[in-house]
Write an enzyme that holds these catalytic residues in place. Sequence first.
Site, mmCIF file in Angstrom:
data_model
loop_
_atom_site.group_PDB
_atom_site.id
_atom_site.type_symbol
_atom_site.label_atom_id
_atom_site.label_comp_id
_atom_site.label_asym_id
_atom_site.label_seq_id
_atom_site.Cartn_x
_atom_site.Cartn_y
_atom_site.Cartn_z
ATOM 1 N N HIS A 1 1.085 -1.124 0.049
ATOM 2 C CA HIS A 1 0.163 0.011 -0.180
ATOM 3 C C HIS A 1 0.812 1.260 0.081
ATOM 4 C CE1 HIS A 1 -3.854 -2.199 0.653
ATOM 5 N NE2 HIS A 1 -3.196 -2.685 1.436
ATOM 6 N N THR B 1 12.181 -8.895 3.116
ATOM 7 C CA THR B 1 12.008 -7.583 2.610
ATOM 8 C C THR B 1 12.827 -7.415 1.354
ATOM 9 O OG1 THR B 1 13.365 -6.564 3.901
ATOM 10 C CG2 THR B 1 11.094 -6.454 4.676
#
Length: 190
Positions: free
Chosen positions: A113, A165
């Site tokens: 997002h 990540t």
Amino acid sequence: MLILSHPKFWWRAWKVGARISSSAIIRGSENVAIGSSCRIGRLVEMNCRQGSIWLGDQVTVGPYTIIESRGGKVQIGNRTGIGPFCILYGHGNLEIGTDCMIASHVVCIPENHRFNRADLPMREQGGERRGIRIGNDVWLATQVVVLDGVSIGDGAVIGAGAVVTRDIPAYAIAYGVPAKIAGFRNRSGL
């Protein structure tokens, strides 16, 4: 409870020797391809009204797992095992190679997002979708989270509870939050 949107789905699945629990929920089955000898556990949910879900031969999907294409593509290679309670989304495309071991409670989310504007609710700012690629012969231990834009190389091992990540190279052993490389597997067999 079984929700099917295409009546020929069960015939196709039976013909290739797939075993699908009677409690599995498959929505958008015309966009789902299941290879031969697959096993789909109880209360698995596959949602594919947009995009596609493709399972290779001899894929096992454990109970209570959710696989949703969300407009993208989820592709799982031959002989890969998905443990129970996993969540696999396909927003920006999710590719999992062959012979992988995906333990319980693993989450793969190929979308992130946007949140940089404080004057606009985050849900209205859209998202980025770069996709996730997991190579062949990869082991994701229990409760691993793989985030958007990550590529995990062939033969890598990701330790329990890690949050991936960044890209992980082939044969690396990584763990932690965020996941960091701790070493490499011995490819010589000695």
